[in-house]
Design a protein around this motif. Structure first.
Motif, PDB file in Angstrom:
ATOM      1  N   VAL A 171      44.363  68.070  63.567  1.00  0.00           N
ATOM      2  CA  VAL A 171      45.384  67.852  64.595  1.00  0.00           C
ATOM      3  C   VAL A 171      44.844  66.940  65.691  1.00  0.00           C
ATOM      4  CG1 VAL A 171      46.808  68.974  66.351  1.00  0.00           C
ATOM      5  CG2 VAL A 171      46.476  70.066  64.134  1.00  0.00           C
ATOM      6  N   PHE A 172      43.536  67.074  65.983  1.00  0.00           N
ATOM      7  CA  PHE A 172      42.917  66.300  67.061  1.00  0.00           C
ATOM      8  C   PHE A 172      42.118  65.105  66.535  1.00  0.00           C
ATOM      9  CE2 PHE A 172      43.606  70.588  68.566  1.00  0.00           C
ATOM     10  CZ  PHE A 172      44.134  70.393  69.830  1.00  0.00           C
ATOM     11  N   ALA A 173      42.265  64.819  65.229  1.00  0.00           N
ATOM     12  CA  ALA A 173      41.613  63.671  64.594  1.00  0.00           C
ATOM     13  C   ALA A 173      40.086  63.722  64.704  1.00  0.00           C
ATOM     14  CB  ALA A 173      42.140  62.361  65.192  1.00  0.00           C
ATOM     15  N   ILE A 174      39.521  64.924  64.546  1.00  0.00           N
ATOM     16  CA  ILE A 174      38.057  65.047  64.597  1.00  0.00           C
ATOM     17  C   ILE A 174      37.518  65.775  63.369  1.00  0.00           C
ATOM     18  CG2 ILE A 174      37.853  64.944  67.117  1.00  0.00           C
ATOM     19  CD1 ILE A 174      37.699  68.030  67.102  1.00  0.00           C
ATOM     20  N   GLU A 175      38.354  65.952  62.330  1.00  0.00           N
ATOM     21  CA  GLU A 175      37.928  66.759  61.190  1.00  0.00           C
ATOM     22  C   GLU A 175      36.760  66.156  60.416  1.00  0.00           C
ATOM     23  OE1 GLU A 175      41.036  64.029  59.361  1.00  0.00           O
ATOM     24  OE2 GLU A 175      40.564  64.930  61.302  1.00  0.00           O
ATOM     25  N   LYS A 176      36.569  64.819  60.532  1.00  0.00           N
ATOM     26  CA  LYS A 176      35.466  64.156  59.839  1.00  0.00           C
ATOM     27  C   LYS A 176      34.577  63.386  60.808  1.00  0.00           C
ATOM     28  CE  LYS A 176      38.084  63.538  55.538  1.00  0.00           C
ATOM     29  NZ  LYS A 176      38.620  62.546  54.555  1.00  0.00           N
ATOM     30  N   ARG A 177      34.660  63.761  62.072  1.00  0.00           N
ATOM     31  CA  ARG A 177      33.904  63.041  63.095  1.00  0.00           C
ATOM     32  C   ARG A 177      32.927  63.995  63.776  1.00  0.00           C
ATOM     33  NH1 ARG A 177      38.464  59.910  66.425  1.00  0.00           N
ATOM     34  NH2 ARG A 177      36.744  58.506  66.980  1.00  0.00           N
ATOM     35  N   ALA A 178      32.095  63.443  64.625  1.00  0.00           N
ATOM     36  CA  ALA A 178      30.978  64.200  65.209  1.00  0.00           C
ATOM     37  C   ALA A 178      31.370  65.528  65.853  1.00  0.00           C
ATOM     38  CB  ALA A 178      30.233  63.321  66.213  1.00  0.00           C
ATOM     39  N   PRO A 179      32.398  65.599  66.715  1.00  0.00           N
ATOM     40  CA  PRO A 179      32.732  66.898  67.312  1.00  0.00           C
ATOM     41  C   PRO A 179      33.103  67.944  66.264  1.00  0.00           C
ATOM     42  CG  PRO A 179      33.827  65.114  68.490  1.00  0.00           C
ATOM     43  CD  PRO A 179      33.252  64.513  67.247  1.00  0.00           C
ATOM     44  N   GLY A 180      33.841  67.515  65.233  1.00  0.00           N
ATOM     45  CA  GLY A 180      34.222  68.443  64.171  1.00  0.00           C
ATOM     46  C   GLY A 180      33.037  68.891  63.345  1.00  0.00           C
ATOM     47  N   ILE A 181      32.151  67.968  63.029  1.00  0.00           N
ATOM     48  CA  ILE A 181      30.963  68.303  62.232  1.00  0.00           C
ATOM     49  C   ILE A 181      30.088  69.307  62.975  1.00  0.00           C
ATOM     50  CG2 ILE A 181      28.822  67.370  61.258  1.00  0.00           C
ATOM     51  CD1 ILE A 181      30.422  64.766  60.713  1.00  0.00           C
ATOM     52  N   VAL A 182      29.918  69.087  64.283  1.00  0.00           N
ATOM     53  CA  VAL A 182      29.160  70.046  65.102  1.00  0.00           C
ATOM     54  C   VAL A 182      29.850  71.408  65.073  1.00  0.00           C
ATOM     55  CG1 VAL A 182      28.444  70.634  67.454  1.00  0.00           C
ATOM     56  CG2 VAL A 182      28.154  68.305  66.602  1.00  0.00           C
ATOM     57  N   GLY A 183      31.175  71.414  65.131  1.00  0.00           N
ATOM     58  CA  GLY A 183      31.931  72.666  65.078  1.00  0.00           C
ATOM     59  C   GLY A 183      31.714  73.404  63.766  1.00  0.00           C
ATOM     60  N   TYR A 184      31.751  72.680  62.641  1.00  0.00           N
ATOM     61  CA  TYR A 184      31.514  73.310  61.338  1.00  0.00           C
ATOM     62  C   TYR A 184      30.121  73.943  61.286  1.00  0.00           C
ATOM     63  CZ  TYR A 184      35.383  70.240  59.865  1.00  0.00           C
ATOM     64  OH  TYR A 184      36.576  69.586  59.759  1.00  0.00           O
ATOM     65  N   ILE A 185      29.140  73.214  61.782  1.00  0.00           N
ATOM     66  CA  ILE A 185      27.756  73.709  61.748  1.00  0.00           C
ATOM     67  C   ILE A 185      27.630  75.017  62.528  1.00  0.00           C
ATOM     68  CG2 ILE A 185      25.400  73.250  62.541  1.00  0.00           C
ATOM     69  CD1 ILE A 185      25.952  70.261  61.929  1.00  0.00           C
ATOM     70  N   PHE A 186      28.223  75.046  63.710  1.00  0.00           N
ATOM     71  CA  PHE A 186      28.099  76.252  64.538  1.00  0.00           C
ATOM     72  C   PHE A 186      28.967  77.388  64.021  1.00  0.00           C
ATOM     73  CE2 PHE A 186      25.779  73.590  67.426  1.00  0.00           C
ATOM     74  CZ  PHE A 186      24.894  74.478  68.019  1.00  0.00           C
ATOM     75  N   ALA A 187      30.038  77.083  63.311  1.00  0.00           N
ATOM     76  CA  ALA A 187      30.826  78.145  62.676  1.00  0.00           C
ATOM     77  C   ALA A 187      29.997  78.821  61.584  1.00  0.00           C
ATOM     78  CB  ALA A 187      32.108  77.564  62.080  1.00  0.00           C
ATOM     79  N   VAL A 188      29.282  78.019  60.795  1.00  0.00           N
ATOM     80  CA  VAL A 188      28.411  78.577  59.749  1.00  0.00           C
ATOM     81  C   VAL A 188      27.273  79.362  60.385  1.00  0.00           C
ATOM     82  CG1 VAL A 188      26.807  78.003  57.890  1.00  0.00           C
ATOM     83  CG2 VAL A 188      28.986  76.786  58.072  1.00  0.00           C
ATOM     84  N   LEU A 189      26.691  78.824  61.466  1.00  0.00           N
ATOM     85  CA  LEU A 189      25.611  79.534  62.159  1.00  0.00           C
ATOM     86  C   LEU A 189      26.104  80.857  62.731  1.00  0.00           C
ATOM     87  CD1 LEU A 189      23.813  76.604  64.053  1.00  0.00           C
ATOM     88  CD2 LEU A 189      22.988  77.871  62.059  1.00  0.00           C
ATOM     89  N   TYR A 190      27.335  80.880  63.226  1.00  0.00           N
ATOM     90  CA  TYR A 190      27.903  82.124  63.748  1.00  0.00           C
ATOM     91  C   TYR A 190      27.990  83.175  62.652  1.00  0.00           C
ATOM     92  CZ  TYR A 190      31.379  85.568  65.041  1.00  0.00           C
ATOM     93  OH  TYR A 190      32.024  86.763  65.257  1.00  0.00           O
ATOM     94  N   TYR A 191      28.500  82.794  61.484  1.00  0.00           N
ATOM     95  CA  TYR A 191      28.609  83.744  60.378  1.00  0.00           C
ATOM     96  C   TYR A 191      27.228  84.192  59.902  1.00  0.00           C
ATOM     97  CZ  TYR A 191      33.612  83.983  59.563  1.00  0.00           C
ATOM     98  OH  TYR A 191      34.952  84.272  59.685  1.00  0.00           O
ATOM     99  N   ALA A 192      26.277  83.266  59.897  1.00  0.00           N
ATOM    100  CA  ALA A 192      24.915  83.637  59.512  1.00  0.00           C
ATOM    101  C   ALA A 192      24.336  84.649  60.491  1.00  0.00           C
ATOM    102  CB  ALA A 192      24.033  82.387  59.454  1.00  0.00           C
ATOM    103  N   LEU A 193      24.584  84.427  61.781  1.00  0.00           N
ATOM    104  CA  LEU A 193      24.100  85.350  62.809  1.00  0.00           C
ATOM    105  C   LEU A 193      24.784  86.705  62.674  1.00  0.00           C
ATOM    106  CD1 LEU A 193      22.431  85.901  65.322  1.00  0.00           C
ATOM    107  CD2 LEU A 193      24.240  84.847  66.699  1.00  0.00           C
ATOM    108  N   LEU A 194      26.079  86.688  62.390  1.00  0.00           N
ATOM    109  CA  LEU A 194      26.823  87.934  62.202  1.00  0.00           C
ATOM    110  C   LEU A 194      26.248  88.741  61.046  1.00  0.00           C
ATOM    111  CD1 LEU A 194      29.359  89.567  63.085  1.00  0.00           C
ATOM    112  CD2 LEU A 194      30.642  88.296  61.356  1.00  0.00           C
ATOM    113  N   TYR A 195      25.837  88.045  60.001  1.00  0.00           N
ATOM    114  CA  TYR A 195      25.312  88.706  58.801  1.00  0.00           C
ATOM    115  C   TYR A 195      23.895  89.234  58.998  1.00  0.00           C
ATOM    116  CZ  TYR A 195      24.553  89.488  53.797  1.00  0.00           C
ATOM    117  OH  TYR A 195      24.301  90.066  52.576  1.00  0.00           O
TER     118      TYR A 195
END
Length: 270
Positions: free
Chosen positions: A45-69
């Protein structure tokens, strides 16, 4: 179209049944996958799905789940690992806007940071509810409240709806339908409690499930309308086309996203 919508709806129910009953690692991995897909839909929606802000978001989403686990085995009882993670995410997004200036605007950076909370963190409460004592029963309240309220609100609204709840945002939703959805979710919560007490020997408090159903139903409507507001503001019909007849992950889970953490905390309190 109706047949496609029905078949995809049945498929969603089957997947939910398998993952929620099985629980554990399977549920965790499914929620991680759903979170990343939903995050991508929001970022599109914000045109960042394949750009730096989005990529950083994906990384931290995975890190969040890893931390949760892995949180139960991490050292440091007084160290707030989650706050450390979120601060790291914020600082990284700030670095993106600084070193790529003026490539990204502040709205894109805020959306990237917000998305991890809105999608990944809030959806993870389905898993967190499932691993609570008695979670195999409680976790279903997330869907009972969200989808049960939606169905009841639609039926009541069609029958007696006269006063518009949000006329500009969602003209078809009525105050009567909203109230009917809340009462319907409470009633479904009662029926669900009676059923699991009778057939599953769950020993749950029926009144508590009624309260959880009502509150969860009310909150689910806020989640539904909030997701609609984002779409209307950006002039899009659906977040995605992943689920035939239903749109994307966010289109189907918009009410579930905000209901899940509420159910988790209500289950602990009540």
């Amino acid at each position: 179209m109706f047949k496609t919508r029905l078949l995809s709806g049945i498929l969603l129910v089957i997947i939910a049944l398998i993952t929620l009953i099985t629980g554990g690692n399977l549920l965790f991995l499914v929620l991680l996958a759903i979170s990343l897909i939903g995050l991508m839909e929001l970022y599109r929606v914000f045109a960042i799905e394949k750009r730096a802000p989005g990529i950083v978001g994906y990384i931290f989403a995975v890190l969040y789940y890893a931390l949760l686990y892995f949180k139960p085995i991490l050292p440091g009882d007084t160290l707030d690992w989650f706050m450390l993670l979120f601060l790291g995410h914020l600082i990284c997004q700030m670095a993106v806007i600084v070193f790529a200036y003026p490539k990204y605007n502040t709205q894109q950076i805020m959306a990237a940071f917000f998305g991890v909370f809105y999608v990944a963190v809030m959806l993870s409460y389905i898993y967190q509810t499932r691993i609570l004592p008695g979670g195999i029963f409680t976790v279903w309240l997330v869907f009972v409240c969200a989808w049960g309220c939606d169905t009841c609100a639609y039926c009541v609204g069609m029958l007696i709806g006269k006063h518009k709840m949000a006329p500009v945002l969602s003209p078809k939703k009525s105050v009567e339908g909203g109230i009917g959805g809340i009462l319907g979710a409470a009633l479904i919560g009662v029926l669900y409690a009676l059923a699991i007490n009778y057939w599953g020997n769950a020993g749950v408090n029926v009144l508590s499930f009624a309260v959880i159903g009502a509150v969860g139903g009310a909150i689910s409507q806020v989640g539904d309308l909030a997701a609609s507001a984002i779409k209307r503001y950006h002039n899009i019909k659906d977040y995605g086309k992943l689920i035939p007849g239903h749109g994307g992950i966010l289109d189907r889970f918009d009410s579930v996203i905000v209901t899940a953490p509420i159910i988790y905390y209500l289950a602990i309190l009540l």
